[in-house]
Design an enzyme around this catalytic site. Structure first.
Site, PDB file in Angstrom:
ATOM      1  CD  GLU A 121      28.635  68.211  69.834  1.00  0.00           C
ATOM      2  OE1 GLU A 121      28.359  68.092  68.630  1.00  0.00           O
ATOM      3  OE2 GLU A 121      29.516  68.943  70.274  1.00  0.00           O
ATOM      4  CB  CYS A 134      20.272  65.912  65.268  1.00  0.00           C
ATOM      5  SG  CYS A 134      21.585  65.039  64.423  1.00  0.00           S
ATOM      6  CB  CYS A 141      31.676  56.444  63.207  1.00  0.00           C
ATOM      7  SG  CYS A 141      30.801  55.523  61.914  1.00  0.00           S
ATOM      8  CB  CYS A 145      32.838  58.627  55.601  1.00  0.00           C
ATOM      9  SG  CYS A 145      31.643  57.268  55.668  1.00  0.00           S
ATOM     10  CB  CYS A 148      32.627  61.762  58.171  1.00  0.00           C
ATOM     11  SG  CYS A 148      31.791  61.703  59.766  1.00  0.00           S
ATOM     12  N   GLY A 199      27.953  58.381  64.666  1.00  0.00           N
ATOM     13  CA  GLY A 199      27.864  56.924  64.593  1.00  0.00           C
ATOM     14  C   GLY A 199      27.027  56.403  63.447  1.00  0.00           C
ATOM     15  CD  GLU A 200      25.636  53.181  59.507  1.00  0.00           C
ATOM     16  OE1 GLU A 200      25.935  54.103  58.755  1.00  0.00           O
ATOM     17  OE2 GLU A 200      24.473  52.723  59.584  1.00  0.00           O
ATOM     18  CB  SER A 231      21.112  59.105  58.362  1.00  0.00           C
ATOM     19  OG  SER A 231      22.151  59.279  57.419  1.00  0.00           O
ATOM     20  CB  SER A 253      25.355  58.675  53.712  1.00  0.00           C
ATOM     21  OG  SER A 253      24.755  59.191  54.869  1.00  0.00           O
ATOM     22  CG  LEU A 254      24.075  57.858  46.509  1.00  0.00           C
ATOM     23  CD1 LEU A 254      23.917  56.363  46.674  1.00  0.00           C
ATOM     24  CD2 LEU A 254      23.080  58.403  45.488  1.00  0.00           C
ATOM     25  CG  HIS A 255      27.842  61.214  50.677  1.00  0.00           C
ATOM     26  ND1 HIS A 255      26.918  62.213  50.905  1.00  0.00           N
ATOM     27  CD2 HIS A 255      27.994  60.580  51.878  1.00  0.00           C
ATOM     28  CE1 HIS A 255      26.545  62.183  52.167  1.00  0.00           C
ATOM     29  NE2 HIS A 255      27.171  61.207  52.776  1.00  0.00           N
ATOM     30  CG  ASN A 330      31.144  71.308  59.078  1.00  0.00           C
ATOM     31  OD1 ASN A 330      31.716  72.393  59.104  1.00  0.00           O
ATOM     32  ND2 ASN A 330      31.083  70.507  60.118  1.00  0.00           N
ATOM     33  CB  CYS A 373      23.713  66.560  64.061  1.00  0.00           C
ATOM     34  SG  CYS A 373      22.219  66.971  63.213  1.00  0.00           S
TER      35      CYS A 373
HETATM   36  N1  SAH Z   1      26.586  57.358  59.993  1.00  0.00           N
HETATM   37  C1  SAH Z   1      25.373  57.744  59.400  1.00  0.00           C
HETATM   38  C2  SAH Z   1      24.631  58.845  60.137  1.00  0.00           C
HETATM   39  C3  SAH Z   1      25.440  59.982  60.724  1.00  0.00           C
HETATM   40  S1  SAH Z   1      26.163  61.151  59.658  1.00  0.00           S
HETATM   41  C4  SAH Z   1      25.594  58.106  57.947  1.00  0.00           C
HETATM   42  O1  SAH Z   1      26.740  58.208  57.526  1.00  0.00           O
HETATM   43  O2  SAH Z   1      24.605  58.248  57.236  1.00  0.00           O
HETATM   44  C5  SAH Z   1      24.801  62.126  59.054  1.00  0.00           C
HETATM   45  C6  SAH Z   1      25.079  62.705  57.662  1.00  0.00           C
HETATM   46  O3  SAH Z   1      26.118  63.704  57.711  1.00  0.00           O
HETATM   47  C7  SAH Z   1      25.560  61.665  56.651  1.00  0.00           C
HETATM   48  O4  SAH Z   1      24.913  61.834  55.409  1.00  0.00           O
HETATM   49  C8  SAH Z   1      27.024  62.012  56.533  1.00  0.00           C
HETATM   50  O5  SAH Z   1      27.567  61.526  55.343  1.00  0.00           O
HETATM   51  C9  SAH Z   1      27.007  63.506  56.627  1.00  0.00           C
HETATM   52  N2  SAH Z   1      28.308  64.114  56.942  1.00  0.00           N
HETATM   53  C10 SAH Z   1      29.310  63.586  57.645  1.00  0.00           C
HETATM   54  N3  SAH Z   1      30.360  64.452  57.700  1.00  0.00           N
HETATM   55  C11 SAH Z   1      29.977  65.565  57.029  1.00  0.00           C
HETATM   56  C12 SAH Z   1      30.611  66.809  56.751  1.00  0.00           C
HETATM   57  N4  SAH Z   1      31.832  67.075  57.194  1.00  0.00           N
HETATM   58  N5  SAH Z   1      29.920  67.714  56.030  1.00  0.00           N
HETATM   59  C13 SAH Z   1      28.678  67.445  55.610  1.00  0.00           C
HETATM   60  N6  SAH Z   1      28.023  66.293  55.852  1.00  0.00           N
HETATM   61  C14 SAH Z   1      28.680  65.348  56.539  1.00  0.00           C
HETATM   62 FE1  SF4 Z   2      30.459  57.124  60.312  1.00  0.00          FE
HETATM   63 FE2  SF4 Z   2      28.453  58.342  59.024  1.00  0.00          FE
HETATM   64 FE3  SF4 Z   2      30.759  59.641  59.556  1.00  0.00          FE
HETATM   65 FE4  SF4 Z   2      30.736  57.713  57.729  1.00  0.00          FE
HETATM   66  S1  SF4 Z   2      29.599  59.668  57.649  1.00  0.00           S
HETATM   67  S2  SF4 Z   2      32.276  57.981  59.342  1.00  0.00           S
HETATM   68  S3  SF4 Z   2      29.284  56.282  58.618  1.00  0.00           S
HETATM   69  S4  SF4 Z   2      29.275  58.897  61.064  1.00  0.00           S
END
Ligand code: SAH
Ligand code: SF4
Length: 398
Positions: A121, A134, A141, A145, A148, A199-200, A231, A253-255, A330, A373
């Site tokens: 997408e 985006c 990926c 995570c 995700c 994806g990463e 990102s 993506s610290l979290h 989300n 996205c």
């Molecule tokens: N793989 C890369 C870029 C794609 S994800 C990364 O992890 O940074 C883009 C952003 O969306 C990242 O910060 C990711 O952690 C966040 N993300 C992934 N799943 C999510 C969810 N279910 N709710 C909110 N943010 C999410």
């Molecule tokens: Fe991959 Fe980013 Fe999702 Fe982690 S948050 S699984 S690195 S797309």
């Protein structure tokens, strides 16, 4: 809440790209285009000019056929036609919301003829002062995570540079955002690009680097590197490479603010723990107060959203020119987390704001806001109001 304690760090990419017999010219560098022209017999003395012409037609005018390239001789156009295409990823569905947000479902070939094609997408988010696209870097990926949805997908294939830049081109096609007689400077609808789809990106380094070179090329698509954000979940060795070789804005993506929790949320942390990640951020080439790193922080109820987390977050980022982007979680079917209560997001955000970081959440009230996205579902219904709001939160990287 149960959090799987032994989440694997990575899975292997299962598929490789198999180019079609008649490849698209989109995604090649000038040097590669030169080789292609040589292969179809264009004499060396003509190549530089032909590359310039093709470049202009492909990336300034957005030509969708060789036929349109009227300053190239008929004979060469038909020779090009015999060997190449100018195809972008195929649009399978388009959703347009009342406010102009658009989502495209794109079809990409899978590595095996017997397998179904892949879908990724790409989303366009218009705002008053900019329009953000985006873009995805992989199908699925390799990382897992735990919050995700993309991470749960089995099939993984790296996108090619052409498929990555092709997403920007599809968006320009659909938005009518190319330069032509009526709009000699283009409509400039897409002003920003974020690599925040599926994806990463730093695990598909070369293709992302080459694609972003095309997206930012002054004689082509021309979106400046300062308006492109990549990102990453924290692929430490490639962060410095991204700074040196790609030169775009970085989002991390610290979290989580400690290794124990981050190991669970972003298992890659076990390979590259926080200390290494933050050092790589401090060392990010070109980092300054006017070129800050965005730290993304997904708000997970009862997991990482306490005021103590906020305090530690501020402490952790001390000395790094940073912005903080709080992303409401989300939820997806089967996810083990809930989004933080809106009150808590506000308190967290206020603390961070008072500590000197720009106001991180811009979404209106509502606790169930969708975020990334990459998390959009693939069904072809219209974007909901919630999805639109959440996409805005994601696009807030300035
Ligand atoms: N793989 C890369 C870029 C794609 S994800 C990364 O992890 O940074 C883009 C952003 O969306 C990242 O910060 C990711 O952690 C966040 N993300 C992934 N799943 C999510 C969810 N279910 N709710 C909110 N943010 C999410
Ligand atoms: Fe991959 Fe980013 Fe999702 Fe982690 S948050 S699984 S690195 S797309």
């Amino acid at each position: 809440m149960t959090i799987a304690s032994a989440i694997s760090i990575e899975k292997t990419a299962l598929e490789t790209y198999v180019p079609p017999a008649k490849p698209s010219l989109i995604g090649f560098s000038r040097a590669e285009l030169g080789d292609k022209l040589a292969a179809i017999g264009v004499p060396p003395a003509q190549r530089k000019m032909r590359i310039q012409q093709l470049w202009h037609w492909l990336y300034v005018r957005g030509a969708q056929s060789f036929e349109q390239m009227t300053d190239i001789s008929r004979a060469l156009r038909s020779e090009l036609e015999n060997h190449f295409t100018v195809a972008r990823p195929e649009v399978v569905a388009e959703q347009i919301s009342e406010d102009g947000t658009r989502k495209w479902l794109l079809r990409l070939p899978s590595g095996h003829a017997a397998e179904r094609p892949h879908e990724v997408e790409c989303v366009y988010i218009p705002e008053t002062d900019r329009g953000t696209l985006c873009v995805s870097s992989q199908v699925g990926c390799t990382l897992n995570c735990s919050f995700c949805h993309t991470g749960t997908q089995r099939l993984v294939r790296n996108l090619t540079a052409g498929e990555i830049v092709g997403q920007v081109m599809v968006a320009r096609d659909r938005l009518g955002d190319w330069v032509d007689r009526e709009t000699p400077n283009g409509n400039r609808l897409i002003t920003n690009v974020v690599m925040m789809g599926m994806g990463e990106p730093l695990y598909n380094f070369e293709a992302v680097r080459d694609a972003l070179a095309l997206v930012s090329d002054n004689e082509g698509i021309g979106i400046s590197r300062r308006r492109i954000t990549l990102s990453t979940s924290g692929v430490v060795p490639n962060i410095v490479r991204a700074g040196n070789e790609v030169g775009v804005m970085l989002a991390v993506s610290l979290h989580a603010v400690n290794d124990e929790l981050r190991n669970k949320l972003v298992p890659l942390n076990r390979k590259y723990p926080l200390e290494q990640l933050l050092q790589a951020c401090r060392d990010y080439p070109g980092l300054s107060n006017s070129r800050r790193i965005t730290f993304e922080y997904v708000m997970l109820k009862g997991v990482n959203d306490s005021l103590d987390d906020a305090r530690q977050l501020v402490r952790l980022l001390k000395g790094i020119p940073a912005k903080i982007n709080l992303i409401p979680f989300n939820p997806w079917p089967g996810s083990a987390y809930e989004c933080s209560d809106w009150d808590q997001i506000e308190k967290f955000s206020e603390y961070v704001f008072k500590s000197g970081y720009s106001s991180p959440v811009r979404t209106p009230r509502g606790r169930d806001i969708l975020a990334a996205c990459g998390q959009l579902k693939s069904e072809t219904e219209k974007l909901s109001a919630r999805e639109r709001q959440a996409l805005r939160a994601m696009a807030m990287t300035d």
